[in-house]
Design a protein around this motif. Structure first.
Motif, PDB file in Angstrom:
ATOM      1  N   PRO A 143      32.234  35.975  37.663  1.00  0.00           N
ATOM      2  CA  PRO A 143      32.737  35.642  35.586  1.00  0.00           C
ATOM      3  C   PRO A 143      34.196  36.399  35.711  1.00  0.00           C
ATOM      4  O   PRO A 143      34.973  36.103  34.861  1.00  0.00           O
ATOM      5  N   LEU A 144      34.794  37.120  36.990  1.00  0.00           N
ATOM      6  CA  LEU A 144      35.974  37.751  36.258  1.00  0.00           C
ATOM      7  C   LEU A 144      37.113  36.724  36.117  1.00  0.00           C
ATOM      8  O   LEU A 144      37.754  36.883  35.646  1.00  0.00           O
ATOM      9  N   TYR A 145      37.266  35.413  37.114  1.00  0.00           N
ATOM     10  CA  TYR A 145      38.439  34.585  36.530  1.00  0.00           C
ATOM     11  C   TYR A 145      38.345  33.988  35.626  1.00  0.00           C
ATOM     12  O   TYR A 145      39.403  33.869  34.327  1.00  0.00           O
ATOM     13  N   PRO A 146      37.297  33.969  34.701  1.00  0.00           N
ATOM     14  CA  PRO A 146      36.801  32.511  33.869  1.00  0.00           C
ATOM     15  C   PRO A 146      37.178  33.792  32.740  1.00  0.00           C
ATOM     16  O   PRO A 146      37.772  33.087  31.569  1.00  0.00           O
ATOM     17  N   GLY A 147      37.011  34.880  32.615  1.00  0.00           N
ATOM     18  CA  GLY A 147      37.107  36.017  31.745  1.00  0.00           C
ATOM     19  C   GLY A 147      38.842  36.197  31.494  1.00  0.00           C
ATOM     20  O   GLY A 147      39.635  36.048  30.108  1.00  0.00           O
ATOM     21  N   ILE A 148      39.164  36.239  32.363  1.00  0.00           N
ATOM     22  CA  ILE A 148      40.977  36.115  32.263  1.00  0.00           C
ATOM     23  C   ILE A 148      41.549  35.509  32.040  1.00  0.00           C
ATOM     24  O   ILE A 148      42.871  35.366  31.071  1.00  0.00           O
ATOM     25  N   LEU A 149      41.084  34.249  32.604  1.00  0.00           N
ATOM     26  CA  LEU A 149      41.838  32.766  32.347  1.00  0.00           C
ATOM     27  C   LEU A 149      41.753  32.623  30.989  1.00  0.00           C
ATOM     28  O   LEU A 149      42.423  32.237  29.898  1.00  0.00           O
ATOM     29  N   SER A 150      40.568  32.761  30.186  1.00  0.00           N
ATOM     30  CA  SER A 150      40.262  32.303  28.932  1.00  0.00           C
ATOM     31  C   SER A 150      40.519  33.803  28.041  1.00  0.00           C
ATOM     32  O   SER A 150      41.569  32.921  26.682  1.00  0.00           O
ATOM     33  N   ALA A 164      46.895  26.649  31.795  1.00  0.00           N
ATOM     34  CA  ALA A 164      47.053  28.211  32.265  1.00  0.00           C
ATOM     35  C   ALA A 164      46.714  28.087  33.017  1.00  0.00           C
ATOM     36  O   ALA A 164      46.139  29.618  33.658  1.00  0.00           O
ATOM     37  N   GLY A 165      45.446  27.583  33.739  1.00  0.00           N
ATOM     38  CA  GLY A 165      44.804  28.294  34.933  1.00  0.00           C
ATOM     39  C   GLY A 165      45.751  28.082  35.959  1.00  0.00           C
ATOM     40  O   GLY A 165      45.789  29.130  37.056  1.00  0.00           O
ATOM     41  N   ARG A 166      46.014  27.334  36.335  1.00  0.00           N
ATOM     42  CA  ARG A 166      47.658  27.570  37.263  1.00  0.00           C
ATOM     43  C   ARG A 166      48.611  28.105  37.324  1.00  0.00           C
ATOM     44  O   ARG A 166      48.821  28.819  38.258  1.00  0.00           O
ATOM     45  N   VAL A 167      49.137  29.028  35.741  1.00  0.00           N
ATOM     46  CA  VAL A 167      49.499  29.906  35.779  1.00  0.00           C
ATOM     47  C   VAL A 167      48.901  31.271  36.166  1.00  0.00           C
ATOM     48  O   VAL A 167      49.679  31.900  36.556  1.00  0.00           O
ATOM     49  N   VAL A 168      47.829  31.142  35.612  1.00  0.00           N
ATOM     50  CA  VAL A 168      47.263  33.142  35.685  1.00  0.00           C
ATOM     51  C   VAL A 168      47.158  32.905  37.339  1.00  0.00           C
ATOM     52  O   VAL A 168      47.475  34.080  37.980  1.00  0.00           O
ATOM     53  N   SER A 169      46.853  31.721  38.409  1.00  0.00           N
ATOM     54  CA  SER A 169      46.816  32.212  39.657  1.00  0.00           C
ATOM     55  C   SER A 169      47.998  32.416  40.040  1.00  0.00           C
ATOM     56  O   SER A 169      47.991  32.626  41.140  1.00  0.00           O
ATOM     57  N   ALA A 170      48.288  31.507  39.820  1.00  0.00           N
ATOM     58  CA  ALA A 170      50.332  32.169  39.868  1.00  0.00           C
ATOM     59  C   ALA A 170      50.777  33.651  39.681  1.00  0.00           C
ATOM     60  O   ALA A 170      51.317  33.837  40.757  1.00  0.00           O
ATOM     61  N   ALA A 171      50.441  33.472  38.642  1.00  0.00           N
ATOM     62  CA  ALA A 171      50.655  35.245  38.315  1.00  0.00           C
ATOM     63  C   ALA A 171      50.123  36.109  39.345  1.00  0.00           C
ATOM     64  O   ALA A 171      50.563  36.821  40.141  1.00  0.00           O
ATOM     65  N   SER A 177      47.810  29.299  44.981  1.00  0.00           N
ATOM     66  CA  SER A 177      48.062  29.681  44.104  1.00  0.00           C
ATOM     67  C   SER A 177      48.590  28.706  43.160  1.00  0.00           C
ATOM     68  O   SER A 177      48.834  29.503  41.994  1.00  0.00           O
ATOM     69  N   SER A 178      48.356  27.804  43.852  1.00  0.00           N
ATOM     70  CA  SER A 178      49.114  26.730  42.168  1.00  0.00           C
ATOM     71  C   SER A 178      47.821  25.893  41.802  1.00  0.00           C
ATOM     72  O   SER A 178      48.037  24.628  41.053  1.00  0.00           O
ATOM     73  N   THR A 179      46.359  26.483  41.987  1.00  0.00           N
ATOM     74  CA  THR A 179      45.008  25.878  41.652  1.00  0.00           C
ATOM     75  C   THR A 179      44.448  26.432  40.869  1.00  0.00           C
ATOM     76  O   THR A 179      44.304  27.528  40.811  1.00  0.00           O
ATOM     77  N   PRO A 180      43.745  26.453  39.420  1.00  0.00           N
ATOM     78  CA  PRO A 180      42.415  27.002  39.008  1.00  0.00           C
ATOM     79  C   PRO A 180      41.003  27.656  39.658  1.00  0.00           C
ATOM     80  O   PRO A 180      40.846  27.258  38.968  1.00  0.00           O
ATOM     81  N   LEU A 181      41.482  28.047  40.656  1.00  0.00           N
ATOM     82  CA  LEU A 181      40.585  28.976  42.047  1.00  0.00           C
ATOM     83  C   LEU A 181      40.743  30.233  41.527  1.00  0.00           C
ATOM     84  O   LEU A 181      41.621  30.780  41.242  1.00  0.00           O
ATOM     85  N   SER A 182      39.957  31.599  41.582  1.00  0.00           N
ATOM     86  CA  SER A 182      40.073  32.633  41.341  1.00  0.00           C
ATOM     87  C   SER A 182      40.020  32.907  42.862  1.00  0.00           C
ATOM     88  O   SER A 182      40.392  34.213  42.743  1.00  0.00           O
ATOM     89  N   GLU A 183      40.987  32.317  43.903  1.00  0.00           N
ATOM     90  CA  GLU A 183      40.814  32.603  45.653  1.00  0.00           C
ATOM     91  C   GLU A 183      42.362  33.941  45.047  1.00  0.00           C
ATOM     92  O   GLU A 183      42.482  34.894  45.781  1.00  0.00           O
ATOM     93  N   SER A 184      43.196  33.243  44.221  1.00  0.00           N
ATOM     94  CA  SER A 184      44.256  34.245  44.029  1.00  0.00           C
ATOM     95  C   SER A 184      43.844  35.931  43.030  1.00  0.00           C
ATOM     96  O   SER A 184      44.616  36.339  44.018  1.00  0.00           O
ATOM     97  N   LEU A 185      43.360  35.544  42.247  1.00  0.00           N
ATOM     98  CA  LEU A 185      42.914  36.957  41.327  1.00  0.00           C
ATOM     99  C   LEU A 185      41.953  37.857  42.652  1.00  0.00           C
ATOM    100  O   LEU A 185      42.933  38.970  42.471  1.00  0.00           O
ATOM    101  N   TYR A 186      41.159  37.551  43.688  1.00  0.00           N
ATOM    102  CA  TYR A 186      40.381  37.667  44.271  1.00  0.00           C
ATOM    103  C   TYR A 186      41.248  38.433  45.320  1.00  0.00           C
ATOM    104  O   TYR A 186      40.994  39.466  46.616  1.00  0.00           O
ATOM    105  N   ILE A 187      42.009  37.758  45.802  1.00  0.00           N
ATOM    106  CA  ILE A 187      43.172  38.515  47.340  1.00  0.00           C
ATOM    107  C   ILE A 187      43.834  39.179  46.856  1.00  0.00           C
ATOM    108  O   ILE A 187      43.930  40.568  47.017  1.00  0.00           O
ATOM    109  N   PHE A 188      43.797  39.169  45.100  1.00  0.00           N
ATOM    110  CA  PHE A 188      44.895  40.126  44.597  1.00  0.00           C
ATOM    111  C   PHE A 188      44.478  41.686  44.485  1.00  0.00           C
ATOM    112  O   PHE A 188      44.263  42.248  44.837  1.00  0.00           O
TER     113      PHE A 188
END
Length: 144
Positions: free
Chosen positions: A68-75, A87-94, A133-144
């Motif tokens: 739930p963390l990634y969709p919550g932040i993305l929302s 928006a998902g791509r930008v969040v992942s890139a950030a 970091s260029s796809t709207p997946l949770s990996e970049s958030l969880y690596i962070f």
């Protein structure tokens, strides 16, 4: 003297994060279609933003397998952009770019300042991290 080094570190770190985000943003411009998991995250985030519910509108997977963390932040960011996928791509890139910050300080503590800089530059330009970091997946958030 230590204060001057600290300020130089902060400026260098800000420059590295900015360069990393610029690289990732340029990759966003040429990004391919999103995957099935990506659509799941974006749909759940869109429903959280619009309806306040963690549901995926009956897509291929049950909602319970999506963290739930990634969709919550993305929302939070979906209303700022016209397109939820972007928006998902930008969040992942950030978050992919912000990974440099904890790595840099960990590198200074564990190794030395030079190793922290080298590692941070490698994170900024490493193709696998840029791609994730260029796809709207949770990996970049969880690596962070």
């Amino acid at each position: 003297m230590e204060d001057v080094k600290g300020k130089r570190n902060i400026y260098a770190l800000a420059a590295l994060v900015s360069i990393a985000f610029l690289i990732r943003f340029l990759v966003l411009e040429n990004a391919s279609l999103i995957c099935v998991d990506c659509t799941q995250y974006v749909t759940i985030a869109k429903n959280i933003a619009e309806k306040g519910r963690f549901v995926s509108d009956g897509s291929h997977f049950p909602d319970i397998i999506q963290p739930p963390l990634y969709p919550g932040i993305l929302s939070i960011f979906i209303p700022l952009f016209n397109e939820p996928e972007f928006a998902g791509r930008v969040v992942s890139a950030a978050f992919g770019s912000l990974l440099i910050i904890p790595f840099f300080f960990l590198g200074i503590k564990v190794f030395c300042r030079k190793a922290a800089y080298i590692g941070s530059v490698l994170i900024a330009i490493y193709p696998a991290l840029i791609e994730s970091s260029s796809t709207p997946l949770s990996e970049s958030l969880y690596i962070f």
